[in-house]
Design a protein around this motif. Structure first.
Motif, short mmCIF file in Angstrom:
data_model
loop_
_atom_site.label_atom_id
_atom_site.label_comp_id
_atom_site.label_asym_id
_atom_site.label_seq_id
_atom_site.Cartn_x
_atom_site.Cartn_y
_atom_site.Cartn_z
N LEU A 1 -32.75 43.76 117.20
CA LEU A 1 -34.03 43.71 117.92
C LEU A 1 -33.89 44.33 119.30
N THR A 2 -32.83 43.98 120.03
CA THR A 2 -32.64 44.52 121.37
C THR A 2 -32.41 46.03 121.32
N ALA A 3 -31.69 46.49 120.29
CA ALA A 3 -31.42 47.93 120.19
C ALA A 3 -32.69 48.73 119.92
N ILE A 4 -33.69 48.11 119.35
CA ILE A 4 -34.99 48.78 119.17
C ILE A 4 -35.83 48.65 120.43
N ILE A 5 -35.82 47.44 121.05
CA ILE A 5 -36.70 47.18 122.20
C ILE A 5 -36.31 48.02 123.41
N VAL A 6 -35.03 47.99 123.80
CA VAL A 6 -34.63 48.53 125.10
C VAL A 6 -34.93 50.02 125.25
N PRO A 7 -34.53 50.88 124.29
CA PRO A 7 -34.89 52.30 124.46
C PRO A 7 -36.41 52.53 124.47
N ALA A 8 -37.14 51.77 123.65
CA ALA A 8 -38.60 51.95 123.61
C ALA A 8 -39.23 51.62 124.95
N VAL A 9 -38.64 50.64 125.67
CA VAL A 9 -39.21 50.17 126.93
C VAL A 9 -38.74 51.03 128.11
N LEU A 10 -37.46 51.37 128.12
CA LEU A 10 -36.90 52.11 129.27
C LEU A 10 -37.11 53.61 129.15
N MET A 11 -37.32 54.11 127.93
CA MET A 11 -37.44 55.55 127.73
C MET A 11 -38.66 55.89 126.86
N ALA B 1 -43.20 44.64 129.09
CA ALA B 1 -42.07 44.05 128.38
C ALA B 1 -41.42 42.94 129.21
N PHE C 1 -46.80 49.87 121.43
CA PHE C 1 -46.19 48.76 122.16
C PHE C 1 -46.26 47.46 121.35
N ILE D 1 -39.94 41.38 121.02
CA ILE D 1 -39.55 40.54 122.17
C ILE D 1 -39.79 39.07 121.84
N ALA E 1 -25.98 45.39 122.80
CA ALA E 1 -26.73 46.25 121.88
C ALA E 1 -27.79 47.05 122.64
N ALA F 1 -27.76 51.05 122.93
CA ALA F 1 -28.87 51.81 122.34
C ALA F 1 -29.38 52.87 123.31
N VAL F 2 -29.40 52.53 124.62
CA VAL F 2 -29.83 53.52 125.62
C VAL F 2 -28.79 54.64 125.71
N LEU G 1 -29.26 53.62 116.72
CA LEU G 1 -29.72 52.27 116.43
C LEU G 1 -28.66 51.50 115.66
#
Lengths: 106, 257
Positions: A48-58, A75, B173, B180, B199, B203-204, B215
């Motif tokens: 979940l975090t690996a999907i959320i973080v890039p979507a939010v920061l980038m 977020a 979103f 979240i 993670a 991911a970044v 991913l």
């Protein structure tokens, strides 16, 4: 549907069903080592975090920590809502409302 | 399954009810998928068929983007495989709970195993009571998610055919905020927090890997971080505790390398 579309739907269906059903049906017939069972519980938070973080920061493909990044602002607000309220519906509806309002204000 | 008893259907209903907040999050996501897909060059029938036969939102979204970018069939199918690999991890988690069920149960439960239904079903299966009908709870969750996804795809197809540039609305979103909401109840202790942090950072850093392999790699890094922190905490508490006290872990020797 064109031939391309028929093959697209069929191909995506085969690989998606293929990572779900056979594993669900067969894995319990084998004895899994304890280390695998230990690892499994960390999959949901990690994925979940690996999907959320890039979507939010980038959201546009490059890192964006600005207050004009509505994804980031909403977020953070949704994370606070989730943490304090522990209410899933409130988190989703509240987060979505903050996101839309922030975009509209900018 | 049609011949279920009253208590089994009650379990089914509770599964659907528990999934309601996640359905709310899936509504805008499904609508935007339908709208984006018909604007990416897919026909309305192909768009509807993806939701009917694939039923994996994130990968359907990625596929629509690849179609718009002129990607070939093989690339799209391989990307779908990678994006959906996490579902096999969900299946591994749930398999011990459903191993007694016949194929007529395993086929639909496997076909409809999404992030949302996994979260709801796993919580139910882990509950301490010994109900033999917990799979009815998963079925209720899956049925609600599936029917809602079809309906929202259709709404999106109609809206997307009438309105230009639906991707600019930012309704993507909805997926983020739903995830979240799903993430936080799972951060039960320090190892889980470590797993999520690792993670997210990975991911970044790995976001530029081809075919969204970032991913998958970030997920594995997160799992490894969680296990390492868990072992470190367990080891520290064992050193502090006198040797004759009961071990805190149910399998104190299980973590030896």
């Amino acid at each position: 549907m064109s031939n391309f579309e028929v093959l697209l739907v069929a191909g995506m269906m085969v690989v998606t069903f293929g990572v779900r059903y056979p594993v669900l049906a067969l894995v319990s017939k084998l004895a899994l080592p304890p280390v695998i069972l230990d690892a499994l519980k960390f999959i949901p938070p990690a994925v979940l975090t690996a999907i959320i973080v890039p979507a939010v920061l980038m959201p546009q493909g490059a890192l964006d920590f600005g207050v004009d990044n509505a994804y980031l602002v909403a977020a953070v607000a949704a994370a606070l809502l989730a943490w304090r309220s522990k209410n899933l519906l409130l988190t989703i509806v509240g987060g979505m409302a903050i996101f839309l309002a922030w975009r509209w204000l900018l | 399954m049609m011949g279920g008893s009253r208590s089994q259907w009650a379990e089914f209903g509770r599964g659907a009810k528990a999934t309601f907040p996640l359905v709310v999050g899936a509504v805008p996501f499904g609508i935007i998928f339908g709208a984006v897909a018909v604007n990416s060059g897919l026909s309305p029938w192909a768009t509807a068929a993806l939701s009917l036969f694939v039923f994996a939102g994130a990968s359907q979204f990625v596929a629509a983007g690849l179609v718009a970018g002129g990607a070939g069939l093989l690339v799209i199918v391989l990307t779908t495989f990678v994006v959906n690999l996490r579902h096999s991890l969900y299946a591994v988690s749930l398999a011990p709970y459903v191993k007694q069920l016949p194929q007529r149960w395993l086929l639909p439960l496997g076909f409809t195993l999404t992030d949302e239904t996994f979260l709801i079903a796993e919580q139910r299966y882990r509950a301490p009571d010994n109900s033999p009908d917990k799979h009815w709870h998963q079925a209720g969750s899956a049925a609600f998610m599936y029917l809602n996804w079809q309906l929202c795809t259709w709404i999106g197809i109609v809206a997307g055919s009438a309105l230009p540039n639906p991707g600019g609305w930012g309704l993507d979103f909805a997926l983020v905020v739903t995830f979240i909401g799903m993430l936080f109840p799972g951060l039960r202790s320090r190892p889980f927090v470590a797993s999520a942090l690792a993670a997210g950072a990975a991911a970044v850093l790995l976001g530029s890997l081809p075919n969204r392999l970032g991913l998958l790699a970030a997920t594995l890094i997160g799992v490894a971080a969680g296990m390492l922190v868990e072992r470190a905490t367990r080891g520290a508490s064992r050193e502090r505790a006198p040797a004759h006290t009961t071990a805190r872990s149910p399998a104190p020797e299980g973590d030896a390398p």
